[in-house]
Design an enzyme around this catalytic site. Structure first.
Site: not given
Ligand code: HPA
Length: 266
Positions: A25, A56, A78, A80-81, A108, A203-204, A227, A239
């Site tokens: 990202s 992406h 990812h 989470y997809e 990120a 998350m990746s 963040n 996001h």
């Protein structure tokens, strides 16, 4: 995997990239730094993920950064997809098959360190696979038992420190803790991640590191800090917020990486 690797190799005859780069990202614009680029859409590459996340693009660029031949992936799949850690199995193995001996991963992430605020750049020196999933779950044979000690290559880390010095980029270092997402963490989860020695969360990336190490590739990883972790500041997480801060910090990481990668080919 062989099918995708064959298509990629045929798209630029005689071209053999040494370095694969996966842009997360906010870092997508770095693909513009590839000269003499041949660009392929993931849609034409069997087994490549179809990116569903804003930021992406789903493009592969073959070309050069400095004199280094590179294959740059703009966008990743990812966990989470769909809840599977093998989303990047074909792309990582295809990069290895076409010649990449080094894989540079970017993402990120959120910060767990009060002294590393939004806009910072962190080099990943190790990770914690908190999700405890693996892209190798369905594999047989002994090659699935990958040694993960020293997964982030010490030599590449030194190249990155040198590039940071040369380009004047402040480079933090630390441990990346993988959370599944797509929801952000609870404040208690963030306290936990800090307690177990984490420096950043995201998350990746971790599944790709496992795949690359299995293939014997050298790995480097970098997080753009967008963040503070949940509960560490008053700014609500979203996001949109991730994307807007990533764009700013990406400028610094892009400068560092261009310098580092140009030096890897010689
Ligand atoms: N948590 C998980 N992933 C992230 C974050 C976060 O706070 N920020 C950017 N990616």
């Amino acid at each position: 995997m062989k099918e995708a690797a064959g298509i990629i190799a045929a798209a630029k005859p005689g071209f053999k990239p040494n370095v694969g780069i996966i842009l997360g990202s906010g870092l997508g614009p770095m693909a513009q730094d590839v000269t003499d680029a041949t660009v392929l859409d993931y849609r034409g590459l069997p087994g490549f993920p179809q990116p569903s996340v804003e930021g992406h693009a789903g493009l592969l660029s073959l070309g050069k950064i400095g004199e280094t031949a590179v294959a740059v992936l703009q966008g990743r799949g990812h966990f989470y997809e769909h809840g599977r850690a093998d989303a990047m199995k074909v792309p990582v193995r295809a990069l290895h098959a076409i010649g990449c001996e080094t894989l540079i991963l970017t993402n990120a992430g959120g910060s767990l360190d009060p002294a590393m605020g939004p806009g910072s750049v962190m080099m990943i020196t190790d990770h914690i696979n908190l999700v405890q999933s693996s892209p190798l779950f369905d594999e047989a044979g002994n090659s699935r038992f990958v040694d993960m000690v020293g997964a982030y290559d010490a030599g590449l880390q030194q190249h990155a420190r040198d590039a940071a010095q040369a380009t004047g980029v402040m480079l933090h270092e630390g441990i990346y803790v993988w959370f599944s997402g797509p929801q952000f963490e609870t404040a208690a989860e963030i306290r936990f991640a800090r307690m177990v020695g984490g420096t950043a969360i995201g998350m990746s990336t971790v599944p790709e590191v496992i795949l690359a190490r299995q293939a014997g590739m050298k790995v480097a990883g970098f997080s753009i800090i967008t963040n503070f972790g949940a509960g560490m500041s008053d700014t609500p997480l979203s996001h949109e917020q991730t994307m807007s801060v990533a764009a700013t910090a990406a400028v610094e990481l892009r400068r560092l990486l261009n310098h580092m990668i140009a030096g890897l080919g010689a």
